[in-house]
Design a protein around this motif. Structure first.
Motif, PDB file in Angstrom:
ATOM      1  N   PRO A 204      11.206 -13.228 -17.515  1.00  0.00           N
ATOM      2  CA  PRO A 204      10.536 -12.875 -17.455  1.00  0.00           C
ATOM      3  C   PRO A 204      10.585 -11.166 -17.848  1.00  0.00           C
ATOM      4  O   PRO A 204      11.943 -10.905 -17.855  1.00  0.00           O
ATOM      5  N   SER A 205       9.702 -10.131 -18.768  1.00  0.00           N
ATOM      6  CA  SER A 205       9.982  -9.087 -18.914  1.00  0.00           C
ATOM      7  C   SER A 205       9.323  -8.430 -18.498  1.00  0.00           C
ATOM      8  O   SER A 205       8.334  -8.680 -17.966  1.00  0.00           O
ATOM      9  N   THR A 206       9.620  -7.070 -18.160  1.00  0.00           N
ATOM     10  CA  THR A 206       9.014  -5.481 -17.914  1.00  0.00           C
ATOM     11  C   THR A 206       9.029  -4.629 -18.685  1.00  0.00           C
ATOM     12  O   THR A 206       9.998  -4.185 -19.762  1.00  0.00           O
ATOM     13  N   LEU A 207       7.694  -4.281 -18.540  1.00  0.00           N
ATOM     14  CA  LEU A 207       7.385  -2.692 -20.087  1.00  0.00           C
ATOM     15  C   LEU A 207       7.158  -1.978 -18.818  1.00  0.00           C
ATOM     16  O   LEU A 207       6.453  -2.035 -18.010  1.00  0.00           O
ATOM     17  N   GLY A 208       7.693  -0.644 -19.507  1.00  0.00           N
ATOM     18  CA  GLY A 208       8.099   0.322 -18.583  1.00  0.00           C
ATOM     19  C   GLY A 208       7.412   1.748 -19.699  1.00  0.00           C
ATOM     20  O   GLY A 208       7.488   1.944 -20.691  1.00  0.00           O
ATOM     21  N   CYS A 209       6.177   2.873 -18.773  1.00  0.00           N
ATOM     22  CA  CYS A 209       6.244   3.695 -19.608  1.00  0.00           C
ATOM     23  C   CYS A 209       6.151   5.153 -18.860  1.00  0.00           C
ATOM     24  O   CYS A 209       6.069   4.934 -17.634  1.00  0.00           O
ATOM     25  N   GLU A 210       6.791   5.479 -19.665  1.00  0.00           N
ATOM     26  CA  GLU A 210       7.488   7.184 -18.572  1.00  0.00           C
ATOM     27  C   GLU A 210       6.412   8.548 -18.575  1.00  0.00           C
ATOM     28  O   GLU A 210       6.460   8.536 -20.150  1.00  0.00           O
ATOM     29  N   ILE A 211       5.786   9.023 -17.737  1.00  0.00           N
ATOM     30  CA  ILE A 211       4.773  10.199 -17.710  1.00  0.00           C
ATOM     31  C   ILE A 211       5.874  11.244 -16.970  1.00  0.00           C
ATOM     32  O   ILE A 211       6.547  11.073 -16.221  1.00  0.00           O
TER      33      ILE A 211
ATOM     34  N   GLY B 143       0.878  -1.165  -0.254  1.00  0.00           N
ATOM     35  CA  GLY B 143       0.278   0.024   0.196  1.00  0.00           C
ATOM     36  C   GLY B 143       0.549   1.108  -0.188  1.00  0.00           C
ATOM     37  O   GLY B 143       0.500   2.134   0.015  1.00  0.00           O
ATOM     38  N   PHE B 144       2.082   1.236  -0.095  1.00  0.00           N
ATOM     39  CA  PHE B 144       3.419   2.087   0.155  1.00  0.00           C
ATOM     40  C   PHE B 144       4.025   2.240  -1.180  1.00  0.00           C
ATOM     41  O   PHE B 144       3.830   0.826  -1.724  1.00  0.00           O
ATOM     42  N   SER B 145       4.965   2.992  -1.823  1.00  0.00           N
ATOM     43  CA  SER B 145       6.122   3.037  -2.518  1.00  0.00           C
ATOM     44  C   SER B 145       6.586   4.112  -2.143  1.00  0.00           C
ATOM     45  O   SER B 145       6.496   5.112  -2.173  1.00  0.00           O
ATOM     46  N   TRP B 146       8.559   3.781  -2.463  1.00  0.00           N
ATOM     47  CA  TRP B 146       8.984   5.079  -2.841  1.00  0.00           C
ATOM     48  C   TRP B 146      10.133   4.139  -3.791  1.00  0.00           C
ATOM     49  O   TRP B 146      10.277   3.553  -4.339  1.00  0.00           O
ATOM     50  N   ASP B 147      10.424   5.859  -4.451  1.00  0.00           N
ATOM     51  CA  ASP B 147      11.777   5.527  -5.567  1.00  0.00           C
ATOM     52  C   ASP B 147      13.154   6.026  -4.996  1.00  0.00           C
ATOM     53  O   ASP B 147      14.032   7.031  -4.307  1.00  0.00           O
TER      54      ASP B 147
ATOM     55  N   LEU C 282       5.259  20.537 -11.239  1.00  0.00           N
ATOM     56  CA  LEU C 282       5.704  19.565 -12.547  1.00  0.00           C
ATOM     57  C   LEU C 282       6.168  18.161 -11.787  1.00  0.00           C
ATOM     58  O   LEU C 282       6.451  18.816 -10.546  1.00  0.00           O
ATOM     59  N   PHE C 283       6.384  17.429 -12.073  1.00  0.00           N
ATOM     60  CA  PHE C 283       5.504  15.832 -11.632  1.00  0.00           C
ATOM     61  C   PHE C 283       6.261  15.016 -12.928  1.00  0.00           C
ATOM     62  O   PHE C 283       5.793  15.507 -13.876  1.00  0.00           O
ATOM     63  N   LYS C 284       6.525  13.531 -12.194  1.00  0.00           N
ATOM     64  CA  LYS C 284       6.470  12.383 -12.781  1.00  0.00           C
ATOM     65  C   LYS C 284       6.483  11.208 -13.067  1.00  0.00           C
ATOM     66  O   LYS C 284       6.187  11.511 -11.092  1.00  0.00           O
ATOM     67  N   ALA C 285       6.477  10.345 -13.393  1.00  0.00           N
ATOM     68  CA  ALA C 285       5.938   9.222 -13.400  1.00  0.00           C
ATOM     69  C   ALA C 285       6.431   8.356 -13.975  1.00  0.00           C
ATOM     70  O   ALA C 285       6.405   8.444 -14.813  1.00  0.00           O
ATOM     71  N   VAL C 286       6.271   6.993 -13.800  1.00  0.00           N
ATOM     72  CA  VAL C 286       6.787   5.619 -14.305  1.00  0.00           C
ATOM     73  C   VAL C 286       5.777   4.587 -13.945  1.00  0.00           C
ATOM     74  O   VAL C 286       5.356   4.140 -12.664  1.00  0.00           O
ATOM     75  N   ALA C 287       4.742   4.017 -15.260  1.00  0.00           N
ATOM     76  CA  ALA C 287       4.157   2.981 -14.839  1.00  0.00           C
ATOM     77  C   ALA C 287       4.821   1.881 -15.694  1.00  0.00           C
ATOM     78  O   ALA C 287       5.640   1.870 -16.237  1.00  0.00           O
ATOM     79  N   THR C 288       4.773   0.118 -14.963  1.00  0.00           N
ATOM     80  CA  THR C 288       5.111  -0.567 -15.230  1.00  0.00           C
ATOM     81  C   THR C 288       4.338  -1.373 -15.099  1.00  0.00           C
ATOM     82  O   THR C 288       3.387  -1.525 -13.898  1.00  0.00           O
ATOM     83  N   LEU C 289       4.784  -2.861 -15.756  1.00  0.00           N
ATOM     84  CA  LEU C 289       4.074  -4.138 -15.842  1.00  0.00           C
ATOM     85  C   LEU C 289       4.797  -5.279 -15.799  1.00  0.00           C
ATOM     86  O   LEU C 289       5.692  -5.287 -16.909  1.00  0.00           O
TER      87      LEU C 289
ATOM     88  N   GLU D  43       2.257  -1.275 -11.676  1.00  0.00           N
ATOM     89  CA  GLU D  43       2.507  -0.628 -10.346  1.00  0.00           C
ATOM     90  C   GLU D  43       3.147   0.720 -10.956  1.00  0.00           C
ATOM     91  O   GLU D  43       3.186   1.360 -12.022  1.00  0.00           O
ATOM     92  N   LEU D  44       2.412   1.983 -10.397  1.00  0.00           N
ATOM     93  CA  LEU D  44       3.189   3.255 -10.653  1.00  0.00           C
ATOM     94  C   LEU D  44       4.063   3.848  -9.884  1.00  0.00           C
ATOM     95  O   LEU D  44       3.506   4.041  -8.801  1.00  0.00           O
ATOM     96  N   TRP D  45       5.150   4.327 -10.083  1.00  0.00           N
ATOM     97  CA  TRP D  45       5.992   5.133  -8.844  1.00  0.00           C
ATOM     98  C   TRP D  45       6.241   6.214  -9.584  1.00  0.00           C
ATOM     99  O   TRP D  45       6.432   6.626 -10.872  1.00  0.00           O
ATOM    100  N   GLY D  46       5.811   6.588  -8.502  1.00  0.00           N
ATOM    101  CA  GLY D  46       5.801   8.689  -8.797  1.00  0.00           C
ATOM    102  C   GLY D  46       4.371   8.491  -7.640  1.00  0.00           C
ATOM    103  O   GLY D  46       3.632   7.543  -7.500  1.00  0.00           O
TER     104      GLY D  46
END
Length: 929
Positions: A641-648, A73-77, A691-698, A680-683
């Motif tokens: 296994p692989s991880t897909l990432g999309c930077e916002i 339920g929590f996350s950090w970078d 301004l903010f940024k985030a990274v979505a991973t799968l 998952e969403l990092w950020g």
């Protein structure tokens, strides 16, 4: 050792403490709890850094000795730790996660920073007013319910037409099982006639902000009730009672009869008074047996919103005295007979002289002008009425017209074809293999009204004849109820013609004035965006759509006064759409610094003649659209296994939603299915004050099922309040395979000149795209049909079929051949679509030469064949469109351009599209010429 101590002392002098106190957020959203340490130097050994987050003496997250532990339920970078950012993100905030969070940062076992963050949930209430029926001049109590808010308390206040009628007051709230609160505010008052169509409002103050709900009351006017009886001729005939119910509102009312507590039936008739209230008279006839029972007769009136009906009861002894009729002797009877004969003779003499004058007087009618409603709004019913007075109104009929087009009652016909004089498109059909049919349109009658074939809603109603105030005359009211539509009623007039039943002569005609149709605008929220030339100036845009007429006004305001809109983008010229509605937008500019401070409140007021009150929209603050990068994959090996990432990046406010979808393969490329696990969403991480940024991973596994599910591709959908529609980025596996393409197009022609062109493609991934075109020197797009199935070899087969008819190349036909061509018989052999050279291709119209030459067939046989063909058409719902191509004539007489048919094949595995072309041979041109 001395060097390490010296570095540590320098770091302590370069680090300062930063602390934030309160964070509030909405339920089910992400929130960032800040913990930042400002470092003035570049010397920082991460192996000596320890970070701890604690809530209520319970560890939430910890970092030290290059190991990380964090609760669900929590996350950090952790990559931002080197910059002094140790913030913690709360995922999907809920009531259970509220509390005081403590962040402690240590370096080499010495505390460098410690701060407390109070985290809480802020949920505004949702408002509802369930009861809106009240009784005129009777005590009424309204309830306003505020549900799902947190934290308590809330305060209620009530307004009438924008004025406060009850100041704010606080009520006791109630805790619901889900942890949120609900409260009810009451308003007690006595409704008056002035409260009809007035806007009431319920305002709720919660945590410094207002929520408001506007509504209108439905007021019931209680009637005056009187019970009477029609004087009977004797005691042994039925007795007719009537109950006068007057001055009530609304029109819906029910009257019930009872005798000695037993309910009696009733038939309603309602009329409207000049003061917009209604009246009705209800009759009931008592049988001789019921008359003999005597007792009390009661009339009860029920209305919507009224708990206790209005009742009146009378004893039958007063209404119907049971006196014996007097008995006449012989002399009295003779005197009465003589008197009756004398009266009849005198009447006949007078009638002969006054018949003609009386007849003309009875036929005269007084027809009022046409009455239109004061406001005619799109989608709301309006009524046009005409009043007719005279002695013979019971024999009068009326006919209604829109301009010069007759109007018929469509309120009860629904979509029945037998009652609508509208446009239909029956189809002539040719059946083909694989369940396909060729269709061609046949013309029909025109629409009911001349504007785009639309059918309006019309309800015709006649009230009367009613007894008029004038002696001997009656009144008839003819009304037309309609639903305004701009495409039908704009600039139109209604016409009513009055005549006698069975007569063609029009006695009177009334025409209405032209009326204006109103449609209130739909106003968007204020959109904020940077200008292209100057990023320090923010454009604020508001849009109004679907309004009529085209006059609309936008007024911009801020806390300092009224603002001026941008002249070149103002709403001076609204634009109409195809339906006749208008749309416009207005823009205003402000410096970025004013909006980012949060102290400048900007709002726009939209004024339009269809609005009783202007519509207001306020700014939500500074908004920045996100930049979404393409999806990248961390590994290219199919066995791992692989991880897909999309930077916002570069978005504001930080609230953002990410959804991962997987696309299926084959025929279902367009279907989407949400990925349940692995996203998952990092950020979001703050990279600038606004301004903010985030990274979505799968995360994806390497199982066979995972490969199969993602064969069609994966989509990352980004949603943000600054976007009108979500931004999507697509990713597909690299196993794209080109299909097997035949070298030529297959074609077969029927004797009617219809050519069926087909192409069969095998294999390939993903699905191929086809575009059929045809023409002479230039091409025009065609309509085709594609079917997909699995072949005998297990490969996917795509069959594309296109039907084409040359309108200028058909040979001359006899009348019987033309009639046979109209039936469009079907192709029998399935191979005719895929392989025109296959032996055994046969058409239904293809017979033995002797049968073809027999042109003297019996007409009854042809008719039976036509009926069988029509029956076959009805049994095949699928239809393949017949494309028609008109080829231009050449320079020489009777010369025509050569027909060319081309199909374009597009696929991701093909660098360039592949084309297959069929060209008409010269022999066919010469024969057709």
């Amino acid at each position: 050792m001395q060097c390490k101590v010296l570095v540590y002392v320098v770091l302590l002098t370069l680090i300062k403490h930063v602390s934030l106190s309160v964070i509030q957020t909405s339920p089910n959203t992400n929130a960032t709890l800040p913990c930042n340490v400002t470092i003035k130097g570049d010397l920082l050994d991460m192996s000596l850094v320890k970070v701890n987050w604690i809530r209520n003496s319970s560890d939430i997250a910890s970092y030290g000795n290059a190991t990380t532990e964090i609760k669900e339920g929590f996350s950090w970078d952790t990559t931002d730790f080197i910059n002094g950012d140790f913030s913690l993100t709360v995922l999907k905030a809920s009531l259970s996660l509220q509390g005081v969070y403590e962040c402690t940062v240590s370096y080499n076992s010495s505390v460098l920073h410690s701060s407390n963050v109070s985290f809480s949930i802020l949920a505004p209430p949702s408002l509802s007013v369930p009861q809106q029926w009240v009784v005129l001049e009777r005590q009424a109590q309204l309830e306003c319910r505020a549900n799902g808010f947190y934290p308590p308390p809330v305060s209620f206040s009530w307004t009438r037409d924008g004025q406060v009628i009850q100041p704010p007051y606080q009520v006791e709230e109630e805790l619901t099982p889900d942890g949120y609160y609900t409260a009810v505010g009451n308003l007690t008052f006595y409704p008056s006639r002035e409260d009809q169509n007035v806007i009431f409002g319920c305002k709720v103050l919660h945590s410094g902000s207002y929520e408001e709900l506007d509504f209108q009351l439905n007021i019931t006017y209680l009637p005056s009730v009187k019970l009477s009886a029609v004087k009977p001729q004797s005691n042994y005939v039925p007795l007719t009672l009537y109950c006068d119910v007057e001055s009530f509102y609304p029109e819906e009312v029910s009257v019930s009869w009872s005798q000695n507590g037993t309910t009696l039936p009733d038939l309603p008739v309602i009329e409207q008074n000049s003061d917009q209230t209604y009246k009705t008279r209800r009759y009931f006839t008592l049988s001789p047996e019921q008359r003999s029972q005597q007792g009390k007769v009661e009339c009860a009136v029920n209305q919507p919103g009224v708990v206790h009906p209005v009742k009146v009861s009378v004893d039958l002894d007063k209404l119907d005295p049971q006196d014996e009729a007097p008995v006449l002797n012989k002399s009295a009877k003779a005197s009465v007979a003589t008197m009756c004969i004398s009266i009849v003779l005198v009447f006949l003499l007078c009638f002969g002289f006054s018949w003609r004058r009386r007849d003309e007087k009875q036929k005269s009618l007084i027809v009022s002008g046409m009455i239109l409603p004061p406001r005619i709004v799109v989608g709301q019913k309006g009524r046009v009425t005409v009043s007719i007075e005279g002695r013979r109104v019971d024999r009068v009929q009326t006919a209604w017209f829109l301009n010069d087009t007759p109007i018929f009652d469509t309120s009860l016909t629904g979509t029945s074809k037998s009652n609508f004089n509208c446009l239909y498109n029956p189809l002539t059909t040719i059946h083909l293999p694989y369940g396909l049919t060729l269709t061609s349109l046949a013309s029909e009658k025109g629409p009911l009204l001349p504007s785009k074939g639309e059918i309006g809603y019309y309800k015709l109603r006649t009230q009367g004849p009613l007894h008029s105030s004038k002696s001997g005359s009656q009144q008839l009211i003819s009304a037309l109820t309609f639903i305004p539509q701009i495409s039908i009623h704009k600039g139109a007039v209604f016409k009513c013609q009055v005549s006698y039943t069975g007569k063609d002569k029009i006695v009177e005609e009334r025409v209405s004035d032209k009326f204006t149709i109103l449609s209130p605008p739909e106003v968007s929220e204020i959109q904020l965006e940077e200008t292209q030339k100057d990023s320090e100036v923010i454009n604020m845009t508001v849009r109004a759509s679907n309004f009529h007429p085209d006059v609309i006004t936008f007024r911009w305001f801020c806390q300092g006064g009224e603002l001026s809109p941008v002249a070149s983008q103002a709403s001076s010229s609204p634009r109409p759409n195809s339906e006749g509605f208008f749309s416009a937008f207005s823009q205003c500019k402000l410096p970025r610094s004013e909006l980012e401070k949060g102290a400048t409140k900007v709002w726009v007021s939209v004024h339009h003649t269809a609005l009783k009150q202007p519509i207001t929209r306020e700014t939500r603050g500074f908004i920045k659209k996100p930049c979404v990068a393409e999806i990248v994959c961390s590994t290219n090996s199919s066995d791992q296994p692989s991880t897909l990432g999309c930077e916002i990046t570069d978005f504001y406010p930080p609230n953002i939603s990410i959804t991962w979808l997987k696309l299926r393969d084959g025929e279902q490329d367009d279907r989407e299915e949400e990925v349940i696990e692995g996203g998952e969403l990092w950020g979001p991480i703050q990279i600038h004050p606004k301004l903010f940024k985030a990274v979505a991973t799968l995360k994806r596994g390497a199982t066979h099922q995972e490969k199969k599910d993602t064969r069609g591709g994966i989509t990352c959908r980004v949603e943000h309040c600054s976007l009108n529609k979500p931004i999507e980025r697509h990713w597909k596996n690299g196993d794209t395979v080109a299909p097997s393409i035949p070298p030529l197009i297959s074609v077969c022609w029927s004797s009617e000149g219809v050519g069926v062109f087909s192409l069969l493609l095998k294999g390939g991934h993903p699905k191929v795209k086809l575009l059929w075109t045809a023409g002479g020197p230039t091409f025009s797009p065609l309509v085709s049909c594609e079917m997909e199935e699995i072949g005998d070899d297990g490969q996917r087969e795509l069959k594309s079929v296109c039907a084409l008819e040359r309108s200028t190349s058909l040979p001359s036909l006899t009348s019987k051949q033309a009639k046979k061509q109209k039936n469009r018989p079907a192709i029998k052999t399935k191979a005719a679509v895929t392989d025109p050279d296959t032996e055994g291709i046969q058409y239904i119209d293809e017979k033995v030469d002797g049968e073809n030459n027999n042109i003297d067939r019996d007409e009854e046989t042809i008719s039976e064949a036509d009926e069988d063909s029509d029956k076959e058409k009805e049994d095949n719902p699928g239809a393949l469109h017949i494309n028609r191509i008109n080829l231009r004539r050449g320079t020489r007489e009777n010369e025509r351009a050569r027909l060319r048919v081309c199909v374009e094949i597009t696929h991701p595995a093909l660098k360039l599209p592949v084309y297959r072309i069929w060209t008409e041979p010269n022999e066919e041109i010469s024969s057709s010429a």
